[in-house]
Design an enzyme around this catalytic site. Structure first.
Site, PDB file in Angstrom:
ATOM      1  N   HIS A 107      -2.373   3.272   0.175  1.00 12.47           N
ATOM      2  CA  HIS A 107      -2.329   3.225   1.645  1.00 12.47           C
ATOM      3  C   HIS A 107      -2.463   4.612   2.280  1.00 12.47           C
ATOM      4  O   HIS A 107      -1.781   4.938   3.249  1.00 12.47           O
ATOM      5  CB  HIS A 107      -1.057   2.518   2.105  1.00 12.47           C
ATOM      6  N   HIS A 177      -0.632  -4.129   8.047  1.00 11.32           N
ATOM      7  CA  HIS A 177       0.111  -4.638   6.890  1.00 11.32           C
ATOM      8  C   HIS A 177       1.269  -5.552   7.314  1.00 11.32           C
ATOM      9  O   HIS A 177       2.396  -5.413   6.836  1.00 11.32           O
ATOM     10  CB  HIS A 177       0.629  -3.459   6.076  1.00 11.32           C
ATOM     11  N   GLU A 313      -4.336  -8.693   4.526  1.00 13.38           N
ATOM     12  CA  GLU A 313      -4.767  -7.377   4.998  1.00 13.38           C
ATOM     13  C   GLU A 313      -6.291  -7.326   4.942  1.00 13.38           C
ATOM     14  O   GLU A 313      -6.863  -7.223   3.863  1.00 13.38           O
ATOM     15  CB  GLU A 313      -4.162  -6.286   4.108  1.00 13.38           C
TER      16      GLU A 313
HETATM   17  C1  BGC Z   1      -0.489  -3.689  -2.117  1.00 11.82           C
HETATM   18  C2  BGC Z   1       0.744  -3.979  -2.942  1.00 11.82           C
HETATM   19  C3  BGC Z   1       1.895  -3.204  -2.376  1.00 11.82           C
HETATM   20  C4  BGC Z   1       2.058  -3.581  -0.920  1.00 11.82           C
HETATM   21  C5  BGC Z   1       3.161  -2.799  -0.238  1.00 11.82           C
HETATM   22  C6  BGC Z   1      -0.225  -4.141  -0.721  1.00 11.82           C
HETATM   23  O1  BGC Z   1      -1.352  -3.890   0.074  1.00 11.82           O
HETATM   24  O2  BGC Z   1      -1.648  -4.279  -2.653  1.00 11.82           O
HETATM   25  O3  BGC Z   1       0.541  -3.671  -4.290  1.00 11.82           O
HETATM   26  O4  BGC Z   1       3.063  -3.433  -3.085  1.00 11.82           O
HETATM   27  O5  BGC Z   1       0.860  -3.385  -0.220  1.00 11.82           O
HETATM   28  O6  BGC Z   1       2.922  -1.469  -0.338  1.00 11.82           O
END
Ligand code: BGC
Length: 345
Positions: A107, A177, A313
């Protein structure tokens, strides 16, 4: 239509964090806070007309900081993972923050989602959030001017309009998210929600959750959501793709032409009678079933336990810059990234 601005909390350094609540003429409300341009709540009626918040969230900034689950945040500069925390543009290698086990960049390294964004009310149903990511932040090239505008329509659509432009060639992949729970977190987990995904293919991952490069048909697998099925129906199937990440945590390739708005997903919850439809013009969507939620205290003093929320997402595929066969998201200096995702209840 109305928009109300109230004080939500303060940042650890004392700066004020505001909550903008947009309400439409049906009494549906979307609350967005300036830290991380985060969706704080999305309130809509259940089958008996009783309003409820279908977004997992926290009462204060400390809750967001402690959880680290990116709950409701805008994610950038690169949503999801970059293998080895690196990528190449025009022959030049860039090394970005490896904030996941010091191995991968997750991210974007965590800046966009934790920054304090500027907000302005641009219409009676719209608030624009902006953030400037300075050149080199977390290793990403370019001063990037980002605008995210939330609009709540009278058709009960929460539109998220993304725009970004950099003064150097760079990679851009923005998403929100949000963790949804159509029954509200008071109703338990989301495993009984029915999901339809408009996706014939998904991108399998290795043990570090990095796509292997394969684009696999969902046919005959636990990943086939083309006909609606309960999220929990196959979640425990004996498939390494599920066991290695404790549930769904995968990018699906959205059918139809990227760049054009199309239906991505439809989720229904029989118990509450609520429905969510997701549309986007992006090539992919990450279905994440809250596998690593671990009981952090959410709103209304309800712990956010495993599978208490699901995320859809919308995105470019994870690790795209290192995967030549994926639709690319490198933008030239001055070239605009523009995208739209709609959450309709
Ligand atoms: C990821 C996960 C992660 C989550 C929170 C998602 O977009 O693919 O692996 O645990 O975000 O960070």
């Amino acid at each position: 239509m109305s928009i109300i601005k109230t004080l939500f909390d303060t940042m650890p350094d004392g700066r004020e964090v505001y909550l903008y609540t947009i309400e439409n003429n049906n009494g549906v409300k979307a609350g967005i806070i300036t830290r991380g341009a985060t969706i704080d709540s999305f309130v809509c009626p259940d089958k008996d007309g009783k309003p409820g918040n279908i977004i997992c969230g926290f009462d204060n900034v400390a809750g967001h900081i402690a959880s680290g689950t990116y709950t409701g945040n805008i994610i950038g500069q690169y949503a999801n993972r970059l293998a080895g925390g690196k990528f190449t543009i025009g022959g030049k290698e860039y090394n970005v923050t490896k904030n996941e086990n010091e191995i991968t960049c997750l991210h974007g390294g965590g800046e966009y989602n934790s920054a304090l964004w500027k907000a302005i009310i641009v219409d009676d149903d719209a608030v624009e959030f902006s953030y400037v990511s300075p050149d080199g932040e977390n290793g990403f090239p370019g001063n990037v001017e980002v605008k995210v505008t939330y609009v709540l329509t009278d058709h009960n659509e929460l539109e998220i309009h993304y725009e970004a432009v950099s003064d150097k060639d760079t990679i851009i992949n923005l998403t929100n998210h949000a963790y949804f729970n159509l029954g509200t977190t008071a109703g338990g987990d989301i495993l009984d929600h029915e999901l339809m995904l408009n996706c014939d293919y998904f991108t399998p991952t290795d043990e570090k959750s990095i796509p292997t490069g394969e684009i696999r048909s969902v046919e005959g697998t636990a990943f086939d959501f083309r006909t609606p099925k309960k999220i929990g129906r196959d979640i425990h199937a004996d498939d390494i793709q599920l066991t290695q990440c404790k549930g769904y945590d995968h990018n699906f390739c959205v059918n139809g032409e990227a760049g054009k708005l199309r239906l991505v997903a439809r989720v229904t919850d029989e118990k509450s009678g609520r429905k969510l439809e997701v549309s986007s013009d992006l090539p992919g969507v990450q279905l994440y079933t809250g596998n690593f939620m671990n009981g952090e205290m959410g709103k209304d003093q309800i712990p956010l336990s495993q599978h208490y929320g699901f995320c859809l997402e919308t995105q470019y595929y994870p690790d795209t810059p290192n995967q030549p066969s994926f639709p690319q998201c490198t933008f030239k200096a001055g070239e605009k990234f523009k995208s739209l995702t709609i959450f309709k209840v």
